[in-house]
Enzyme design. Structure first.
Site, PDB file in Angstrom:
ATOM      1  CE1 TYR A 138      -2.900  38.167 -17.522  1.00  0.00           C
ATOM      2  CE2 TYR A 138      -3.657  40.328 -16.799  1.00  0.00           C
ATOM      3  CZ  TYR A 138      -3.075  39.515 -17.761  1.00  0.00           C
ATOM      4  OH  TYR A 138      -2.663  40.061 -18.951  1.00  0.00           O
TER       5      TYR A 138
ATOM      6  CG  PHE B 296      -9.858  41.946 -20.453  1.00  0.00           C
ATOM      7  CD1 PHE B 296     -11.187  42.080 -20.120  1.00  0.00           C
ATOM      8  CD2 PHE B 296      -8.907  41.945 -19.422  1.00  0.00           C
ATOM      9  CE1 PHE B 296     -11.584  42.228 -18.803  1.00  0.00           C
ATOM     10  CE2 PHE B 296      -9.290  42.085 -18.103  1.00  0.00           C
ATOM     11  CZ  PHE B 296     -10.635  42.224 -17.785  1.00  0.00           C
ATOM     12  CG  ASP B 297      -4.499  42.355 -20.632  1.00  0.00           C
ATOM     13  OD1 ASP B 297      -5.323  41.552 -21.091  1.00  0.00           O
ATOM     14  OD2 ASP B 297      -3.618  42.044 -19.822  1.00  0.00           O
ATOM     15  CB  THR B 298      -5.404  47.304 -24.822  1.00  0.00           C
ATOM     16  OG1 THR B 298      -4.211  46.560 -25.094  1.00  0.00           O
ATOM     17  CG2 THR B 298      -5.272  48.697 -25.416  1.00  0.00           C
TER      18      THR B 298
END
Length: 420
Positions: free
Chosen positions: A104, A196-198
């Site tokens: 993404y 979300f990424d972390t």
């Protein structure tokens, strides 16, 4: 089931890479972004690809623009969601994709697209499991304001202390993951927003997965719509929630490691004849205690990072709650991260043994620090009811320095002789 992954082999007509672009009300930027990305992939990417526009409940003409792009450009698809949240969009798009490698990027294309192939190549070959772009590597070239630079570095230092993160940049909107890894990780990721990424990266690290990092060239988007204060508070809540889950064993990390993790390197030290080094003996009369200079240097580095994080949190929260509540919350959040960082980096302690005792000592130091900083604030406001913000911050820095000395003494007494 550990061990190196086999290289991905896909049918010539099947997309090897699916690049997801999550968008919310991006009717103006979406067209130029997708056309530029599509042209770059067509000219420079040697595998079949797909671009998925994940419309995040936009209320403008974003979905109409996305449908037009899908009709115009081969390999462009549209996914519409009725609820907002970048994490929700990524999870839905990745879960529905048939491509073996998923990526993404942000719609502003702040990251130079030349880094895309180096990002996904280790995943296609099977060498790595996730890949992230990093703006914090020495060879990265970044153009952005000082405020965002400080916040980014403070946040990643907080992750290192509170969650023992070993990746360098959790927030760069330029990441990729193998689809087989995503199947195992995504059901455990609870956050649907910016954290979300972390959360995904921390779970991947704890599962023993290999995270590849690519230095990127990155130019800040001056039209960014991210609410820094709201995002920072949400990230802090996410750090606290994930930290509790890790400490209490609520996450099935052992099963995840067995399912996805790479096989351990067994017996290499024994085969090479390496012998663990003995701990140095006690200091001689007139000498500094053994290890004290190194501990002071590392403690100071952790302290600087904690103070920066504390000041950023204080400034972010003060306008919402006032000086004293902001001081309490900022000090509490950074105190927990400070103890974890000093436990690991300053005193060389790993594992959970005595962790509760060490954090209790850290909370005692927190109480003393709160007393000092609250007293300093109260004294300042008694002298000047509406002090200038630089004066207020200077008083807090001085009080924090005194609290730091007390913290080092308390932590060293409790941790120095309990290294595992």
């Amino acid at each position: 089931m550990g061990g190196p992954r086999a290289a991905i082999r896909a049918r010539p007509t099947a997309a090897v890479l699916d690049v997801v672009i999550p968008v919310y009300n991006e009717e103006i930027d979406l067209g130029p972004c997708v056309r530029r990305l599509h042209a770059h992939l067509s000219a420079h990417f040697p595998y079949p690809f797909r671009i998925t526009i994940a419309d995040n409940a936009s209320v403008d003409d974003t979905l109409k623009v996305a449908d037009g792009l899908a009709s115009e450009l081969p390999g462009v698809e549209v996914l519409h969601l009725d609820a907002k949240g970048r994490g929700r969009a990524l999870s839905a798009a990745w879960s529905a994709s048939s491509a073996p490698v998923l990526a993404y990027m942000d719609v502003d294309l702040s990251t130079d697209l030349a880094a895309l192939l180096p990002l996904v190549a280790p995943l296609i070959s099977g060498h790595s499991d996730l890949a992230i772009g990093t703006r914090l590597a020495r060879t990265s070239r970044v153009v952005r304001g000082a405020k965002r630079e400080v916040i980014s570095r403070a946040y990643n230092l907080l992750l290192r202390g509170a969650l023992a993160a070993r990746f360098s940049d959790a927030q760069c909107g330029f990441k990729a993951i193998r689809a087989d890894v995503a199947v195992g990780l995504l059901p455990l990721v609870r956050d649907t927003g910016w954290f979300f990424d972390t959360e995904l990266l921390v779970l991947a690290q704890r599962a023993g997965l290999r995270i590849h990092e690519v230095p990127v060239d990155w130019v800040d988007d001056p039209d960014s719509r991210v609410d820094i204060v709201a995002t920072a508070l949400a990230d802090l809540r996410g750090v606290g929630r994930l930290g509790r889950a890790l400490l209490t064993g609520a996450l099935p990390l052992a099963d995840l490691r067995a399912q996805l993790g790479r096989a351990p390197l067994i017996g290499l030290r024994a085969q090479s004849g390496e012998v663990p080094r003995a701990e140095p003996g006690p200091a001689l009369p007139g000498q500094l205690p053994v290890g004290l200079p190194r501990q002071l240097v590392r403690f100071a580095a952790v302290g600087v990072a904690s103070t920066l994080a504390y000041l950023l949190l204080f400034v972010a929260i003060r306008g919402l709650l006032g000086a004293q509540p902001a001081n309490l919350l900022a000090l509490l959040a950074t105190a927990v991260a400070n103890t974890a960082a000093n436990r690991r980096l300053t005193f060389g302690i790993s594992g959970r043994r005595h962790a509760a005792r060490h954090h209790a000592q850290g909370l005692l130091a927190f109480a003393l620090g709160l007393t000092l900083t609250s007293g300093a604030l109260a004294g300042l406001h008694a002298v000047s009811p509406v002090p200038a913000r630089p004066v207020e911050l200077a008083v807090l820095v001085a009080a924090n320095l005194a609290a730091t000395v007390l913290r080092f003494v308390l932590l060293r007494l409790g941790m120095h002789h309990r290294r595992t």
